[in-house]
Design a protein around this motif. Structure first.
Motif, PDB file in Angstrom:
ATOM      1  N   LYS B 547     105.585  20.962 -56.888  1.00 52.37           N
ATOM      2  CA  LYS B 547     106.501  20.574 -55.807  1.00 52.37           C
ATOM      3  C   LYS B 547     105.941  19.409 -55.000  1.00 52.37           C
ATOM      4  N   CYS B 548     104.662  19.105 -55.178  1.00 48.15           N
ATOM      5  CA  CYS B 548     103.992  18.058 -54.391  1.00 48.15           C
ATOM      6  C   CYS B 548     104.643  16.703 -54.650  1.00 48.15           C
ATOM      7  N   VAL B 549     104.946  15.979 -53.540  1.00 48.10           N
ATOM      8  CA  VAL B 549     105.544  14.656 -53.701  1.00 48.10           C
ATOM      9  C   VAL B 549     104.542  13.564 -53.334  1.00 48.10           C
ATOM     10  N   GLY B 550     103.326  13.992 -52.979  1.00 50.82           N
ATOM     11  CA  GLY B 550     102.295  12.997 -52.676  1.00 50.82           C
ATOM     12  C   GLY B 550     102.411  12.359 -51.308  1.00 50.82           C
ATOM     13  N   CYS B 551     102.826  13.122 -50.323  1.00 50.32           N
ATOM     14  CA  CYS B 551     102.968  12.558 -48.978  1.00 50.32           C
ATOM     15  C   CYS B 551     101.615  12.335 -48.309  1.00 50.32           C
ATOM     16  N   GLY B 552     100.599  13.070 -48.757  1.00 44.72           N
ATOM     17  CA  GLY B 552      99.253  12.840 -48.238  1.00 44.72           C
ATOM     18  C   GLY B 552      98.910  13.578 -46.957  1.00 44.72           C
ATOM     19  N   LEU B 553      99.854  14.373 -46.430  1.00 43.71           N
ATOM     20  CA  LEU B 553      99.580  15.094 -45.173  1.00 43.71           C
ATOM     21  C   LEU B 553      98.406  16.059 -45.317  1.00 43.71           C
ATOM     22  N   CYS B 554      98.369  16.768 -46.454  1.00 47.87           N
ATOM     23  CA  CYS B 554      97.322  17.767 -46.660  1.00 47.87           C
ATOM     24  C   CYS B 554      95.950  17.087 -46.716  1.00 47.87           C
ATOM     25  N   LYS B 555      95.933  15.921 -47.338  1.00 43.71           N
ATOM     26  CA  LYS B 555      94.679  15.182 -47.466  1.00 43.71           C
ATOM     27  C   LYS B 555      94.155  14.804 -46.086  1.00 43.71           C
ATOM     28  N   LYS B 556      95.090  14.425 -45.217  1.00 40.46           N
ATOM     29  CA  LYS B 556      94.720  14.039 -43.852  1.00 40.46           C
ATOM     30  C   LYS B 556      94.178  15.220 -43.054  1.00 40.46           C
ATOM     31  N   VAL B 557      94.806  16.373 -43.243  1.00 41.10           N
ATOM     32  CA  VAL B 557      94.468  17.512 -42.382  1.00 41.10           C
ATOM     33  C   VAL B 557      93.228  18.258 -42.878  1.00 41.10           C
ATOM     34  N   CYS B 558      92.868  18.084 -44.132  1.00 39.75           N
ATOM     35  CA  CYS B 558      91.727  18.824 -44.688  1.00 39.75           C
ATOM     36  C   CYS B 558      90.441  18.417 -43.958  1.00 39.75           C
ATOM     37  N   LYS B 580      88.633  27.039 -47.651  1.00 37.55           N
ATOM     38  CA  LYS B 580      89.708  28.040 -47.554  1.00 37.55           C
ATOM     39  C   LYS B 580      90.193  28.262 -46.126  1.00 37.55           C
ATOM     40  N   CYS B 581      90.330  27.179 -45.401  1.00 40.28           N
ATOM     41  CA  CYS B 581      90.795  27.334 -44.027  1.00 40.28           C
ATOM     42  C   CYS B 581      92.318  27.471 -43.977  1.00 40.28           C
ATOM     43  N   GLY B 582      93.000  27.018 -45.024  1.00 39.20           N
ATOM     44  CA  GLY B 582      94.454  27.177 -45.070  1.00 39.20           C
ATOM     45  C   GLY B 582      95.227  26.133 -44.289  1.00 39.20           C
ATOM     46  N   ALA B 583      94.536  25.163 -43.726  1.00 43.87           N
ATOM     47  CA  ALA B 583      95.216  24.156 -42.898  1.00 43.87           C
ATOM     48  C   ALA B 583      96.227  23.347 -43.721  1.00 43.87           C
ATOM     49  N   CYS B 584      95.894  23.062 -44.982  1.00 46.83           N
ATOM     50  CA  CYS B 584      96.778  22.243 -45.823  1.00 46.83           C
ATOM     51  C   CYS B 584      98.098  22.969 -46.080  1.00 46.83           C
ATOM     52  N   MET B 585      97.985  24.292 -46.344  1.00 48.00           N
ATOM     53  CA  MET B 585      99.177  25.068 -46.648  1.00 48.00           C
ATOM     54  C   MET B 585     100.122  25.098 -45.448  1.00 48.00           C
ATOM     55  N   GLU B 586      99.534  25.231 -44.263  1.00 43.56           N
ATOM     56  CA  GLU B 586     100.341  25.257 -43.056  1.00 43.56           C
ATOM     57  C   GLU B 586     101.064  23.936 -42.839  1.00 43.56           C
ATOM     58  N   LYS B 587     100.381  22.849 -43.193  1.00 43.04           N
ATOM     59  CA  LYS B 587     100.902  21.519 -42.874  1.00 43.04           C
ATOM     60  C   LYS B 587     101.957  21.053 -43.885  1.00 43.04           C
ATOM     61  N   CYS B 588     101.847  21.497 -45.133  1.00 46.24           N
ATOM     62  CA  CYS B 588     102.696  20.940 -46.200  1.00 46.24           C
ATOM     63  C   CYS B 588     104.187  21.164 -45.921  1.00 46.24           C
ATOM     64  N   PRO B 589     104.952  20.055 -45.783  1.00 52.27           N
ATOM     65  CA  PRO B 589     106.377  20.206 -45.466  1.00 52.27           C
ATOM     66  C   PRO B 589     107.203  20.668 -46.674  1.00 52.27           C
ATOM     67  N   PHE B 590     106.629  20.612 -47.868  1.00 53.48           N
ATOM     68  CA  PHE B 590     107.401  20.926 -49.086  1.00 53.48           C
ATOM     69  C   PHE B 590     107.024  22.281 -49.688  1.00 53.48           C
ATOM     70  N   LYS B 591     106.213  23.038 -48.964  1.00 56.68           N
ATOM     71  CA  LYS B 591     105.730  24.341 -49.444  1.00 56.68           C
ATOM     72  C   LYS B 591     105.155  24.231 -50.860  1.00 56.68           C
ATOM     73  N   ALA B 592     104.418  23.146 -51.093  1.00 56.58           N
ATOM     74  CA  ALA B 592     103.876  22.909 -52.429  1.00 56.58           C
ATOM     75  C   ALA B 592     102.502  23.539 -52.609  1.00 56.58           C
ATOM     76  N   ILE B 593     101.899  24.041 -51.516  1.00 58.19           N
ATOM     77  CA  ILE B 593     100.562  24.622 -51.633  1.00 58.19           C
ATOM     78  C   ILE B 593     100.656  26.141 -51.580  1.00 58.19           C
ATOM     79  N   ILE B 594     100.057  26.784 -52.548  1.00 56.83           N
ATOM     80  CA  ILE B 594     100.106  28.259 -52.598  1.00 56.83           C
ATOM     81  C   ILE B 594      98.699  28.830 -52.687  1.00 56.83           C
ATOM     82  N   ARG B 595      98.593  30.096 -52.330  1.00 53.69           N
ATOM     83  CA  ARG B 595      97.333  30.807 -52.503  1.00 53.69           C
ATOM     84  C   ARG B 595      97.237  31.275 -53.943  1.00 53.69           C
ATOM     85  N   GLY B 596      96.020  31.349 -54.455  1.00 54.07           N
ATOM     86  CA  GLY B 596      95.904  31.928 -55.786  1.00 54.07           C
ATOM     87  C   GLY B 596      94.639  31.475 -56.479  1.00 54.07           C
TER      88      GLY B 596
END
Lengths: 125, 596, 160
Positions: B547-558, B580-596
């Motif tokens: 689902k990732c579109v490459g917006c880069g938000l997660c990269k910024k927040v990590c 494993k802080c989970g900050a990227c998952m919280e930030k992702c607007p496309f719900k492309a990050i999952i636990r697992g």
């Protein structure tokens, strides 16, 4: 203050309830129009007169409420009296000197002060 | 003096003060003075309403309008609109979480509508610093009735008839307790109030002490008369500075009024009260430890018998009840035992105050008749789970209690049904947990608590809680082994049987009850090395899906630069760098990050 | 809080001991108020208390080390008590605690900042569960906290 008997306790209770009586809603109400027009016409002074008169007569079971402009600005200050099971009566224009009469006649004795009545709203019950 | 036409009640309990109630109070004073309304509108500080979530709370009478989260900036508008013109400021009204409907009136809110407030009746409705207001609300009538019209024996009998059981944890019948102490020989006896509310997640006693201190004094005085005592102690935890302040003031007022001290109400009955501040030890909630602490020693429990009713404080017969128990007493003597016993179930009479906290919409205090179901408390009064998530369990009774899963939500609550379900009433703290709560982590949390609060006197508790905590820690870190569950169960049973006091005896309860209802979660941690709720950090990882579109938000927040990828291309997480802080998952607007 | 060993503090201690001399069960209230005077409980203070109220020093030391409230080391001007109770735990108290640690620059196992401005400790429950996660700074309770909210709050206390 020392309480030495049940009578003492009851006396303090009655005094205290007088002070906190406004913390419950009563069926008997005086409602004063306190919109901009009402205040300009002297509703504040009417309100003060109402509170003084109620205190003088020790009337504990009357709620004093205020309401906004009801659109009859030429008749302000307006004062409504609501008694349970009776029509709501709107008086106006009311001056502070009319207040003792309205309270004595209408609130205490149940006789509407006809010469000051603006309108009557029929009781729906 | 002109009569006051309106009352503005502002809650200045601990919760609302933390939310800024004092500033709101000062602003009201200023605004009312500026508008020359100060004489006809009374401004009253009250205790806790038990609805801290909505604080600072303001109630305006005679209408009974209930304003929530009032800020100093709102005050001018309330005075101008409500007080002067009689128009409700609707944006500040309480909004029901489930229907989003605005409710103007205090009594109409679902949170209060289903409650039955006997004990909390005055909290939030009278000024706790005023003995006159307490008397105006029927205060000290129960005491007067008891000492002027009844013998001590009749008072004890009346108490037995109510069926009231101790609200502090064990649920022992209060009337029996009083009787044992009354029958104990000796000229000197003590009445003690246990206000060392230590269960994390319970705050009903704090609210009572802050909001209606005279009720506790009255209850204690009635007890003193019944058992033949002339001296009492309130043992209050030092973490409750406001409660201590209000108690001190209440005692001084009652002494001045002749309702405490020498020759109460002109009779021969005398009763003086002292306050002792706790010094920070959970175990002091245990009665023998508490008495050791009042005596100035280390707060360690001792074996019973002899029970405090025979040999208590300074070896004198003593009766000890908790705050909520004493708060029931004035009401009982005002209306009579028969009337009181109409409420509740056959074996659990009256009401119980629960503290609703955790992942629930309306956190606060709920006083309900015994026998109500947990579902009614959580969904009707509590307004359901935050964010519409799925309910998982409710922990009741703090570190000594257990959890109640979904399938038991419709069981009527009383002392006995809770024990049958593997939990206990305890002090009545309810911590609601949703699908994002890991039950193994919860068990570990409680064990960590009891382990560090263990006084160290007896071995089962001192050593046993430590070993259980080690095993739970290993399980949450993915180091659990086959056989751990059985070992935990065996150890838990030995500790229950062997520990000296209630702290140790009940310490294994959170483990046993989570094992009973959520064994599969333990198994997932041990065998699959997975934490189904995604809480135990050692057992989770994060992945980026297609689902990732490459917006880069997660990269910024990590925070540790574990994420890489080109703009508009799919990003990836380096598991070695990820903390494993989970900050990227919280930030992702496309719900492309999952636990697992 | 007063300078640790100033004469005034010792005078206050004398007054305190006079007030409680002969009262049974006075160890804990005396220690509580002595700690209020000195900010913590230095060895000399404990020895004096033991002698004056006639309780063996071993017993006084036992009480001091038993209760979480007593401290044998100097403490910061502001005491932050971060609640880690059940309700706070499930609503994210850990993240708040970590943010405070980071903001104060405290290392693992360190509770007080070197400039004696802050002492950070955890408590099990302060009874403000309705506002979880919460904490106390001195006698003020703060609720509905987030890691973002605690940073400016600490600055506010630092500047007071």
């Amino acid at each position: 203050m020392t309480i030495k008997s049940l009578e003492d306790l009851r006396k303090i209770k009655a005094e205290s309830q007088l002070q906190t009586k406004a913390r419950k809603s009563n069926d008997t109400q005086i409602i004063i129009g306190m919109g901009t027009c009402g205040i300009a016409a002297g509703a504040r002074e009417v309100m003060t007169a109402v509170l003084e008169e109620l205190a003088k007569r020790n009337l504990n079971n009357v709620s004093v409420l205020q309401t906004g402009c009801i659109g009859m600005c030429q008749k302000e200050p307006l004062l409504d009296v609501v008694r349970p099971g009776e029509d709501r009566v709107t008086y106006g224009p009311v001056s502070p000197s009319d207040v003792p009469r309205i309270i004595a006649e209408h609130l205490v004795n149940g006789n509407i002060v006809e010469d000051l009545v603006v309108a009557k709203i029929p009781n729906k019950e | 003096m002109a009569l006051v036409r309106a009352h503005i009640l502002i809650c200045t309990g601990t919760g609302c003060t933390a939310s800024g109630a004092k500033d709101v109070l000062a602003k009201f004073d200023e605004e009312l003075k500026a508008k020359k309304l100060r004489d006809e509108v009374s401004l009253v500080e009250t205790g806790c309403h038990g609805f801290c979530e909505g604080g600072p709370l303001v109630i305006i009478y005679p209408e009974g309008t209930f304003y929530t989260r009032v800020k100093p900036a709102d005050v001018a508008e309330i005075v101008e609109e409500h007080i002067l013109k009689g128009r409700t400021v609707s944006r500040l009204l309480f909004k029901e979480p489930l229907t989003a409907e605005k409710v103007p009136n205090y009594d109409e809110i679902a949170f209060y509508k289903k409650q039955h407030r006997l004990v909390l009746k005055n909290c939030g409705h009278i000024n706790p610093d005023s003995i006159e207001e307490y008397i105006g609300a029927d205060g000290y009538e129960g005491l007067a009735k008891a000492i002027l019209t009844m013998t001590p024996e009749q008072v004890v009998e009346e108490m037995k008839k109510t069926g009231l059981r101790g609200r502090g944890g064990g649920g022992f019948p209060t009337g029996m307790k009083w009787m044992f102490c009354a029958k104990s020989p000796g000229p000197k006896k003590y009445v003690i109030c246990n206000a060392d509310e230590g269960d994390p997640g319970a705050f009903m006693d704090r609210s009572l002490l802050e909001g209606d201190p005279h009720a506790i004094l009255e209850g204690m005085a009635i007890c003193a008369y019944a058992i033949g005592s002339d001296e009492g102690y309130i043992y209050c935890r030092a973490e409750y500075p406001l409660a201590i302040k209000r108690l001190k003031k209440a005692i001084a007022q009652a002494e001045e009024a002749g309702l405490l001290g020498q020759n109460i109400l002109g009779t021969n009955f005398s009763f003086t009260l002292h306050i002792k501040e706790g010094a920070g030890a959970f175990v002091c909630g245990e009665e023998t430890a508490l008495m050791a602490s009042i005596e100035g020693r280390r707060g360690m429990p001792r074996p019973r018998p002899p029970f405090p009713a025979v040999k208590g404080l300074w070896d004198k017969p003593s009766n000890i009840n908790n705050v909520e128990t004493f708060a029931n007493v004035p009401y009982i003597f005002r209306v009579g035992a028969e009337e009181y016993a109409k409420l509740g179930t056959e074996k659990s009479k009256g009401t119980k105050v629960f503290a609703l906290t955790g992942k629930i919409n309306n956190t606060g205090l709920a006083e309900v008749p015994m026998g109500i179901t947990m579902r009614e408390i959580i969904f009707d009064i509590g307004g359901g789970i935050i964010g519409g998530k799925k309910f998982k369990a409710v922990q009741i009774g703090g570190p000594s209690g257990g959890c109640i899963p979904e399938q038991l939500l419709d069981t009527p609550i009383d002392y006995d049904s809770l024990i049958a379900a593997g939990a206990m009433m305890g002090s009545g703290g309810l911590v609601v947990m949703d699908e994002d709560t890991c039950m193994v982590d919860v068990a570990k949390f409680f064990l960590n608590f009891t382990q560090s609060e263990s006084c160290g006197k007896c071995t089962p508790c001192r050593e046993g809680t430590k070993r259980m905590l080690e095993m739970l820690t290993a399980i949450t870190e993915g180091k659990g082994q086959d056989g751990d569950i059985e070992k935990l169960e065996k150890l838990a049973k030995s500790i229950k049987a062997g520990a000296l006091c209630a702290l140790g005896q009940t310490a294994p309860n959170p483990i046993l009850s989570t094992l009973r209802y959520f064994r599969n979660e333990y198994e997932a941690h041990i065998y699959d090395k997975k934490c189904p709720a995604g809480v135990c950090t050692a057992l989770i990882g994060y992945k980026i899906t297609d689902k990732c579109v490459g917006c880069g938000l997660c990269k910024k927040v990590c925070p540790v630069e574990a994420i890489s990828g080109e703009p508009k291309g799919k990003h990836t997480i380096d598991p070695d760098k990820c903390i494993k802080c989970g900050a990227c998952m919280e930030k992702c607007p496309f719900k492309a990050i999952i636990r697992g | 809080m007063v300078e640790n060993t100033s004469e005034k503090s010792w005078e206050q201690l004398d007054q305190l001991l006079n007030k409680y001399r002969g009262t049974k069960g006075s160890v804990i209230p005396v220690l509580q108020q002595a700690q209020e005077i000195f900010g913590y409980l230095p060895k000399d203070v404990l020895i004096k208390i033991s002698k004056e109220i006639n309780v063996p020093i071993s017993q006084v030391y036992g009480v001091v080390t038993f209760y979480a409230q007593f401290h044998l080391e100097p403490r910061g001007k502001n005491i932050i008590r971060s609640c880690q109770g059940t309700a706070c735990h499930v609503r994210g108290a850990k993240a708040v605690l970590n943010a405070i640690r980071e903001k104060l620059g405290l290392k693992e196992g360190q509770a007080t900042t070197p400039d004696l401005q802050f002492t950070l400790e955890t408590v099990a429950c302060i009874g403000a569960c309705g506002l979880a996660p919460c904490l106390m700074v001195n006698d003020d309770t703060h609720g509905r906290l987030t890691p973002e909210a605690v940073r400016p709050m600490i600055d506010k206390y630092r500047n007071q």
